[in-house]
Design an enzyme around this catalytic site. Sequence first.
Site, PDB file in Angstrom:
ATOM      1  N   GLU A  30       0.862  -1.184   0.000  1.00 11.18           N
ATOM      2  CA  GLU A  30       0.000   0.000   0.000  1.00 11.18           C
ATOM      3  C   GLU A  30       0.901   1.237   0.000  1.00 11.18           C
ATOM      4  O   GLU A  30       1.834   1.311   0.779  1.00 11.18           O
ATOM      5  CB  GLU A  30      -0.908  -0.038   1.244  1.00 11.18           C
ATOM      6  CG  GLU A  30      -1.798   1.159   1.456  1.00 11.18           C
ATOM      7  CD  GLU A  30      -2.623   1.584   0.239  1.00 11.18           C
ATOM      8  OE1 GLU A  30      -3.399   0.782  -0.280  1.00 11.18           O
ATOM      9  OE2 GLU A  30      -2.456   2.752  -0.202  1.00 11.18           O
ATOM     10  N   ASP A  49      -7.133   1.740  -8.559  1.00 16.31           N
ATOM     11  CA  ASP A  49      -7.655   3.041  -8.992  1.00 16.31           C
ATOM     12  C   ASP A  49      -7.855   3.003 -10.509  1.00 16.31           C
ATOM     13  O   ASP A  49      -6.918   2.688 -11.249  1.00 16.31           O
ATOM     14  CB  ASP A  49      -6.677   4.156  -8.617  1.00 16.31           C
ATOM     15  CG  ASP A  49      -6.570   4.312  -7.100  1.00 16.31           C
ATOM     16  OD1 ASP A  49      -7.537   3.947  -6.402  1.00 16.31           O
ATOM     17  OD2 ASP A  49      -5.530   4.787  -6.618  1.00 16.31           O
ATOM     18  N   LYS A  83     -10.126   9.177 -16.656  1.00 21.55           N
ATOM     19  CA  LYS A  83      -9.880  10.129 -17.746  1.00 21.55           C
ATOM     20  C   LYS A  83      -8.789   9.590 -18.675  1.00 21.55           C
ATOM     21  O   LYS A  83      -7.767   9.083 -18.204  1.00 21.55           O
ATOM     22  CB  LYS A  83      -9.422  11.476 -17.175  1.00 21.55           C
ATOM     23  CG  LYS A  83     -10.534  12.198 -16.434  1.00 21.55           C
ATOM     24  CD  LYS A  83     -10.072  13.534 -15.925  1.00 21.55           C
ATOM     25  CE  LYS A  83     -11.193  14.180 -15.141  1.00 21.55           C
ATOM     26  NZ  LYS A  83     -10.752  15.225 -14.243  1.00 21.55           N
ATOM     27  N   ASP A 104     -14.577  -2.897 -10.288  1.00 23.16           N
ATOM     28  CA  ASP A 104     -15.962  -2.480 -10.554  1.00 23.16           C
ATOM     29  C   ASP A 104     -16.020  -1.666 -11.850  1.00 23.16           C
ATOM     30  O   ASP A 104     -17.100  -1.339 -12.311  1.00 23.16           O
ATOM     31  CB  ASP A 104     -16.459  -1.584  -9.418  1.00 23.16           C
ATOM     32  CG  ASP A 104     -15.641  -0.302  -9.363  1.00 23.16           C
ATOM     33  OD1 ASP A 104     -14.417  -0.403  -9.167  1.00 23.16           O
ATOM     34  OD2 ASP A 104     -16.216   0.790  -9.585  1.00 23.16           O
ATOM     35  N   THR A 146     -13.733  -6.577   0.284  1.00 25.14           N
ATOM     36  CA  THR A 146     -12.835  -5.473   0.596  1.00 25.14           C
ATOM     37  C   THR A 146     -13.692  -4.257   0.950  1.00 25.14           C
ATOM     38  O   THR A 146     -14.908  -4.226   0.705  1.00 25.14           O
ATOM     39  CB  THR A 146     -11.940  -5.122  -0.603  1.00 25.14           C
ATOM     40  OG1 THR A 146     -12.750  -4.473  -1.588  1.00 25.14           O
ATOM     41  CG2 THR A 146     -11.277  -6.348  -1.199  1.00 25.14           C
ATOM     42  N   PHE A 151     -13.659  -1.300  -0.446  1.00 23.76           N
ATOM     43  CA  PHE A 151     -14.225  -0.659  -1.642  1.00 23.76           C
ATOM     44  C   PHE A 151     -15.309  -1.540  -2.260  1.00 23.76           C
ATOM     45  O   PHE A 151     -16.299  -1.035  -2.781  1.00 23.76           O
ATOM     46  CB  PHE A 151     -13.115  -0.350  -2.648  1.00 23.76           C
ATOM     47  CG  PHE A 151     -12.374   0.916  -2.306  1.00 23.76           C
ATOM     48  CD1 PHE A 151     -12.669   2.111  -2.953  1.00 23.76           C
ATOM     49  CD2 PHE A 151     -11.411   0.932  -1.313  1.00 23.76           C
ATOM     50  CE1 PHE A 151     -12.013   3.289  -2.619  1.00 23.76           C
ATOM     51  CE2 PHE A 151     -10.749   2.107  -0.973  1.00 23.76           C
ATOM     52  CZ  PHE A 151     -11.047   3.284  -1.631  1.00 23.76           C
TER      53      PHE A 151
HETATM   54  C1  LIG Z   1      -9.603   1.872  -4.806  1.00 26.76           C
HETATM   55  S1  LIG Z   1      -8.548   1.454  -3.495  1.00 26.76           S
HETATM   56  C2  LIG Z   1      -8.852  -0.295  -3.247  1.00 26.76           C
HETATM   57  C3  LIG Z   1      -8.322  -0.780  -1.926  1.00 26.76           C
HETATM   58  C4  LIG Z   1      -8.587  -2.244  -1.640  1.00 26.76           C
HETATM   59  N1  LIG Z   1      -7.933  -3.110  -2.601  1.00 26.76           N
HETATM   60  C5  LIG Z   1     -10.067  -2.499  -1.617  1.00 26.76           C
HETATM   61  O1  LIG Z   1     -10.562  -3.158  -2.536  1.00 26.76           O
HETATM   62  O2  LIG Z   1     -10.723  -2.031  -0.673  1.00 26.76           O
HETATM   63  C6  LIG Z   1      -6.944   1.435  -4.262  1.00 26.76           C
HETATM   64  C7  LIG Z   1      -5.826   1.329  -3.234  1.00 26.76           C
HETATM   65  O3  LIG Z   1      -4.610   1.137  -3.906  1.00 26.76           O
HETATM   66  C8  LIG Z   1      -3.653   2.052  -3.409  1.00 26.76           C
HETATM   67  N2  LIG Z   1      -2.776   2.304  -4.552  1.00 26.76           N
HETATM   68  C9  LIG Z   1      -3.120   2.926  -5.694  1.00 26.76           C
HETATM   69  N3  LIG Z   1      -2.102   2.902  -6.559  1.00 26.76           N
HETATM   70  C10 LIG Z   1      -1.101   2.233  -5.938  1.00 26.76           C
HETATM   71  C11 LIG Z   1       0.210   1.876  -6.325  1.00 26.76           C
HETATM   72  N4  LIG Z   1       0.672   2.192  -7.540  1.00 26.76           N
HETATM   73  N5  LIG Z   1       0.977   1.210  -5.441  1.00 26.76           N
HETATM   74  C12 LIG Z   1       0.511   0.883  -4.224  1.00 26.76           C
HETATM   75  N6  LIG Z   1      -0.730   1.196  -3.798  1.00 26.76           N
HETATM   76  C13 LIG Z   1      -1.528   1.859  -4.649  1.00 26.76           C
HETATM   77  C14 LIG Z   1      -4.439   3.248  -2.962  1.00 26.76           C
HETATM   78  O4  LIG Z   1      -3.748   4.008  -1.995  1.00 26.76           O
HETATM   79  C15 LIG Z   1      -5.687   2.584  -2.401  1.00 26.76           C
HETATM   80  O5  LIG Z   1      -5.532   2.235  -1.051  1.00 26.76           O
END
Ligand SMILES: C[S@@+](CC[C@H](N)C(=O)[O-])C[C@H]1O[C@@H](n2cnc3c(N)ncnc32)[C@H](O)[C@@H]1O
Length: 209
Positions: free
Chosen positions: A70, A120, A124, A156, A188, A190
Amino acid sequence: MSSTETNRCAVTVPNPDAAWVTITDICEPLDWKAIFGNDHPVEIDLGAGDGGFVANRAKTHPETNFLAVERLLGRARKIVKKAFRQNLPNLRVVRLESSYLMHYMIPVASVSIVHLMFPDPWPKRRHHERRVIQPDFVKSVATALRPGGEFRFTTDHSEYFQAALPVINAETGLKSGPLWDFSTDPHTEFQEEFLAEGRVINRARYLKP
Ligand SMILES: C[S@@+](CC[C@H](N)C(=O)[O-])C[C@H]1O[C@@H](n2cnc3c(N)ncnc32)[C@H](O)[C@@H]1O
């Protein structure tokens, strides 16, 4: 000193920060045996968020080691707290960028499952290059997996899903496979949100031959 006092002195005080992986050299592959103290299979949760999924899985799979990745400090701390409070010696946390970690720091053919859950989506077009699923990343996943290992991708975001599949399919080190049984998977953070909004969850599973 009585035997009772001796015993009291022998009690070890648990370390609430024990789940952090200490990185001494960001160019060196991680040493699983040194991190977990055993040779159990390793699963990686990339972008683990608050760690609800990986902590739950670590609890129900005590013979497997879990690395939560993370990049946000606050979220990484939450996972470390979960590992301590739930007494999970098989869960470790690293605060690093997923692609870097996969590319430079995972020993070749050493991982049984890589989980990528709700990354994420960067919707865009001008931000698509920030998406974690890129050819180099997929190659690093294939390299990290041991034979028979799996890459499990859940999102999603249907547009991201459709755009990601050809990128993963182009990686010759991975083969598309049937979905895993996700019916008993912990949700999870999210995922709970997206399900409440009625969104469709897309999943794909790839195997290292
Ligand atoms: C949309 S959240 C999903 C979190 C978790 N997997 C869930 O389903 O609840 C995306 C997570 O990935 C982390 N994240 C995004 N890009 C990342 C990267 N390149 N390396 C490590 N963590 C990343 C963000 O900080 C966030 O906590």
